[in-house]
Motif scaffolding. Structure first.
Motif, PDB file in Angstrom:
ATOM      1  N   SER A 323      49.391   1.748 -24.381  1.00 20.71           N
ATOM      2  CA  SER A 323      48.650   2.299 -23.099  1.00 20.71           C
ATOM      3  C   SER A 323      49.398   2.452 -22.089  1.00 20.71           C
ATOM      4  N   THR A 324      50.436   1.684 -21.820  1.00 18.40           N
ATOM      5  CA  THR A 324      51.331   1.824 -20.597  1.00 18.40           C
ATOM      6  C   THR A 324      51.986   3.339 -20.789  1.00 18.40           C
ATOM      7  N   LYS A 327      49.688   6.088 -20.113  1.00 17.79           N
ATOM      8  CA  LYS A 327      49.179   6.457 -18.896  1.00 17.79           C
ATOM      9  C   LYS A 327      50.319   7.070 -18.036  1.00 17.79           C
ATOM     10  N   ARG A 331      50.153  10.697 -15.938  1.00 14.46           N
ATOM     11  CA  ARG A 331      50.564  10.997 -14.791  1.00 14.46           C
ATOM     12  C   ARG A 331      51.600  11.897 -14.369  1.00 14.46           C
ATOM     13  N   GLU A 383      40.672   3.214 -23.734  1.00 13.02           N
ATOM     14  CA  GLU A 383      41.356   4.208 -23.143  1.00 13.02           C
ATOM     15  C   GLU A 383      40.598   5.490 -23.022  1.00 13.02           C
ATOM     16  N   TRP A 386      38.783   5.269 -19.320  1.00 11.82           N
ATOM     17  CA  TRP A 386      39.805   5.569 -18.640  1.00 11.82           C
ATOM     18  C   TRP A 386      39.954   7.156 -18.637  1.00 11.82           C
TER      19      TRP A 386
END
Length: 605
Positions: A323-324, A327, A331, A383, A386
């Motif tokens: 997940s980290t 993201k 970005r 996820e 998000w």
């Protein structure tokens, strides 16, 4: 004066020795005075506790010194591990303040072999309840008095934990320090440096050699188990997790054979405590952005957790790291170019990564007995929420309207890339529609309002004249191609004068409505789902009904009758039936009787 007397008496040879003895006596007297002060404070504190014990017994059940372990387990959530070692009893307990980044009230329980700290919590059925925070073994802690703070003392646990507590008074601090040191001394005298344990041997092991060989082999393995907790402490302190995991796996068969008599349960509880500590450190080691955040190094803690049979913690760590990374990849995407270009990059990165995570997840956890796929499905859902939030903030911005066709095109792009997950047996189209439904509904509502407002404005400015087109500009060709989408022939409404001009016997408001409504309908087709069906049908019905009704309100002039009649026939006989067919075959896949009622109403008018 004593020194002068000694010098004047002529015994200079013994002066140095006598001075040392006097200094030593002064130091001993100072220590004796300090010990007397501590004993006096301790006696005073115990006396006060005896006086107030009867008053507090009915009010606070947790302050009784002779409380059983079973009662502590009832009061403290998570304290069931206290039952692991038989013969455990409580010595003292009381309220303290734990100092750290944030001060907090805790209750400390001192037992004959361990110290437990618990934080207050709310309970619906008890007036006072706690939740266990830490459980420290007495033999592995060191207690120290903090000299520069009169009310504080420090407990240090090997290898790296340190706890700083503050008591209400200096007497209570001295009492805590004295009781803990006394409990450590009693534990050392009762247990000894190396307790005896026995390993149960199976029948096959007993048949392998002589009785002496079996006993010697069992004793050697028992000695290794006695040293295992200290070895694990060293490995954890040095962050040598691989070696710690290897030692635990090698000792697993012998741990299962520990005899329940003697000190077997105690040794097993100590090993389990190191196992929990090792699991916690492996679970938290990847949370930062250090050496474990990316690459092959991020797989090591997951592999070690699987070797320890901690499948739940391994899946949580694996998915949290993914997940980290996901993201961070999102970005890095720059918002440049058109909205559809950005959404294409966003959707491609997100769904390609999620699909790759699914493939890797199956490979990593394929050998686990417990089914882990529900964890992956739950992770995909979180996820996706998000992603839908980020998507909606770009495509469905609050307080503004994106151009006709842009929102629908972006939704279609996202749904197209979402189909990649079907390779992992995961169909998330229904979930995508649910998450995007608020934004889609708001967009349909705004576009509907725009069409209605534009239709009202054109109706006020309508001159009821036939529209003029230049055959070389291509506008008439575009209009013809648009109507061919609905199988409507525009040529029957066209009149050519022989020059470069072509006249269409339709009023300007009708042609403008057809163009804007076509964009709205194509956009709605791309965003359509069952959740917005009623809203879409209501919007289309109101738009068509309003435009058809405007033709009924045209002035009854002979000069404009041809254009009005032609426009009315076009709307009721050509365009509205074509829209109904388009909706039933390409959008809703169901009949739309609500729109068909428009034709009946117009015929009555």
């Amino acid at each position: 004066l004593l020194e002068q007397a000694l010098q004047s008496s002529g015994i200079n040879a013994e002066y140095g020795q006598t001075s040392k003895e006097i200094t030593y006596l002064e130091a001993e007297m100072y220590k004796l005075g300090h010990l007397l002060t501590e004993q006096k404070a301790l006696i005073s504190s115990l006396t006060d506790d005896n006086i107030t014990s009867e008053k507090n017994e009915a009010l606070d059940i947790s302050i009784t010194e002779d409380m059983s372990i079973a009662k502590i387990v009832e009061l403290v959530q998570g304290a069931a591990v206290l039952h692991d070692i038989p013969g455990r009893k409580m010595i003292h307990n009381g309220n303290l303040v734990e100092l750290g980044e944030d001060e907090r009230q805790i209750r400390l329980f001192l037992m004959n072999d361990c110290i437990m700290s618990a934080a207050p919590t709310k309970s619906a059925w008890m007036s006072e309840a706690y939740k266990m925070v830490d459980l420290l073994e007495l033999k592995n802690v060191t207690i120290m008095d903090v000299q520069d703070q009169k009310l504080c003392f420090k407990i240090t646990q090997y290898p790296a934990n340190m706890f700083l507590y503050r008591a209400e008074t200096e007497q209570k601090k001295i009492e805590w320090v004295s009781l803990i040191k006394r409990a450590q001394q009693d534990l050392k005298e009762a247990v000894g440096d190396r307790p005896d344990i026995e390993l149960k041997q199976s029948r096959d092991e007993m048949m392998e050699g002589t009785w002496e060989e079996n006993q010697r082999r069992a004793k050697f393995r028992a000695e290794a188990l006695l040293e295992l907790p200290e070895q694990l402490d060293v490995c954890i302190a040095q962050r040598d997790f691989e070696n710690a995991v290897r030692k635990l796996r090698d000792a697993k068969p012998d741990i299962a054979k520990l005899d329940q008599s003697n000190h077997g349960p105690e040794i097993k509880a100590r090993i389990d405590s190191r196992l929990r500590q090792l699991t916690d450190m492996l679970t938290e080691v990847n949370m930062g952005s250090g050496m474990y955040a990316h690459g092959k190094a991020s797989k090591k803690p997951v592999k070690q957790l699987l070797l320890l049979e901690k499948v739940t913690q391994a899946t949580s760590l694996f998915l949290r790291n993914k997940s980290t990374n996901l993201k961070m990849s999102i970005r890095r995407i720059k918002m440049e170019g058109t909205m559809t270009l950005y959404i294409t990059k966003l959707s491609q990165t997100f769904f390609t990564t999620v699909a790759a995570v699914g493939t890797e997840f199956k490979a990593v956890f394929s050998n686990t007995e417990a089914g882990c796929m529900p964890s992956y499905v739950s992770w995909v859902e979180s996820e996706l929420e998000w992603f839908a939030d980020m998507f909606s903030r770009q495509v469905f911005p609050q307080g503004s309207v994106v151009g006709h066709g842009v929102a629908g095109e972006c939704v279609a792009i996202a749904l197209k890339f979402a189909d990649q997950l079907s390779t992992n047996g995961l169909d998330i189209s229904f979930l995508m529609h649910r998450l995007l439904q608020p934004g889609i509904s708001e967009t349909l509502k705004r576009n509907h309002i725009q069409i209605m407002e534009a239709s009202q404005l054109r109706a006020k400015e309508e001159h009821w004249k036939k529209c003029e087109f230049n055959r070389h500009t291509g506008d008439i060709k575009k209009l013809d191609d648009l109507l061919k989408t609905y199988n409507v022939d525009l040529s029957k409404y066209c009149v050519s004068t022989g020059d470069d001009k072509i006249y269409v016997t339709l009023c300007h408001s009708v042609i403008s409505f057809v163009r804007s409504f076509h964009s709205y309908l194509l956009d709605a087709k791309k965003m359509y789902n069952v959740r917005v069906k009623k809203q879409l049908i209501d919007s289309i019905t109101s738009c068509l009904q309003f435009q058809a009704f405007q033709l009924k309100l045209a002035p009854p002039d002979e000069d404009i009758r041809t254009v009005v009649t032609s426009s009315d026939m076009f709307m009721n006989k050509e365009f509205i039936p074509a829209v109904i067919t388009f909706l039933e075959t390409q959008v809703t896949q169901q009949p739309v009787p609500q729109i068909r009622n428009i034709l009946d109403t117009n015929d009555m008018l």
